[in-house]
Structure formats: structure tokens, C-alpha cells
Design a protein around this motif. Structure first.
Motif, mmCIF file in Angstrom:
data_model
loop_
_atom_site.group_PDB
_atom_site.id
_atom_site.type_symbol
_atom_site.label_atom_id
_atom_site.label_comp_id
_atom_site.label_asym_id
_atom_site.label_seq_id
_atom_site.Cartn_x
_atom_site.Cartn_y
_atom_site.Cartn_z
ATOM 1 N N ALA A 3 0.824 -1.209 0.000
ATOM 2 C CA ALA A 3 0.000 0.000 0.000
ATOM 3 C C ALA A 3 0.857 1.258 0.000
ATOM 4 N N TYR B 229 0.614 5.431 0.628
ATOM 5 C CA TYR B 229 -0.171 6.503 1.236
ATOM 6 C C TYR B 229 0.259 7.819 0.615
ATOM 7 N N VAL C 128 -4.977 5.954 -0.262
ATOM 8 C CA VAL C 128 -4.163 4.763 -0.081
ATOM 9 C C VAL C 128 -4.451 3.860 -1.274
ATOM 10 N N ILE D 242 -4.312 1.662 6.833
ATOM 11 C CA ILE D 242 -3.862 3.039 6.621
ATOM 12 C C ILE D 242 -2.508 3.262 7.272
ATOM 13 N N ALA E 190 0.205 1.618 5.342
ATOM 14 C CA ALA E 190 0.492 2.372 4.108
ATOM 15 C C ALA E 190 1.360 3.591 4.429
ATOM 16 N N LYS E 191 1.097 4.249 5.553
ATOM 17 C CA LYS E 191 1.928 5.394 5.965
ATOM 18 C C LYS E 191 3.361 4.967 6.189
#
Length: 149
Positions: free
Chosen positions: A92, A94, A104, A142, A145-146
């Protein structure tokens, strides 16, 4: 896609309904096609809607049954989305947008949301967006992904 898995639906009920009411269904389809071919105004769609509502009422299924089926489908779609997110979390990406929203993306999932909001819009395999509440799995997706960048 698990929402296309019809094994959890009661096929015996549908089979019995079609066997018992096949003549009414055939007549309704013929009338429906005639109305669509002959009538050329807005009245056509009112007649079509009345015919469909009549068939639903005749079938013996209540609106609660139809709503239950809709919620069952949505539950299956959400479960499929969560499964894809868990599998694709390591890939993923972000990105923070200029308008304060974030995106994302993976090969299979696209998630859009506002920073600090409790809802996100999720698209699986390019399908239209569905709004989900942010829960543990989505928040983990999330966050992962960050970390990926």
C-alpha cells in the motif's frame, strides 16, 4: 469475490418459488417487454415500476427480506474488501492530497478519506466507491500504508 458466492443463499426457497410461480413470471416478463417496446413516455417507467413492485409483493417477500438481502450483500462486500486490504497491506502507498484528504492505493484497492474523519471510501478492483466506517482493520491498513511511504 465472496459476494458472488451464492452458497449462503437459500436456493431451495427460490427454486420452489420459481416452480410454483413460473407462469406468472413469464406473463410478467412478456408484459414488461411489451410495455418497454410500445410505450415511449415516462408512463412506461411508472408501469414497469408498478409491475416490479407487484411481482415483489406477489412473491411473498417483505421489504424487510429485501433489506436483509441487501445488508447481507454489503456485509460480504465489506468482508471481501477487508480481506484484500489485509493481503495487500505491504504494497500500500499513502499519499496526502492538497485538499487535506488522503489516498491509499494498491493494485487491488483504492481508499480515499479525509484526515480525522471516521469514514473512508473504498474501491475494490476499480468498482464504485463504498463508504465504510474506519475500524481496526482499515486503520491498520492506513497505518501500514503510511509506514510504506
Amino acid at each position: 469475490m465472496s459476494f458472488l458466492d451464492f452458497t449462503s443463499y437459500d436456493t431451495e426457497t427460490w427454486t420452489t418459488f420459481f416452480k410454483d410461480n413460473w407462469l406468472v413470471l413469464v406473463i410478467a416478463l412478456v408484459v414488461l417487454f411489451l410495455v418497454i417496446r410500445i410505450v415511449k413516455t415516462v408512463v412506461k417507467w411508472a408501469i414497469v415500476a408498478a409491475l416490479v413492485i407487484g411481482l415483489v409483493l406477489y412473491s411473498g417477500y417483505s421489504l424487510d427480506d429485501v433489506k436483509g438481502l441487501g445488508s447481507k450483500v454489503m456485509d460480504n462486500v465489506k468482508q471481501e474488501a477487508l480481506n484484500v486490504m489485509v493481503g495487500d497491506g505491504k504494497d500500500a502507498n499513502y499519499s496526502l492530497n492538497k485538499d487535506g484528504s488522503y489516498t491509499v492505493k494498491t493494485n487491488n484497492v483504492e481508499l480515499k478519506g479525509e484526515v480525522g474523519a471516521s469514514e473512508v471510501k473504498v474501491s475494490i478492483h476499480g468498482a464504485p466507491y463504498i463508504t465504510f466506517q474506519i475500524d481496526g482493520v482499515i486503520q491498520t491498513f492506513i497505518d501500514q500504508a503510511k509506514q510504506n511511504g
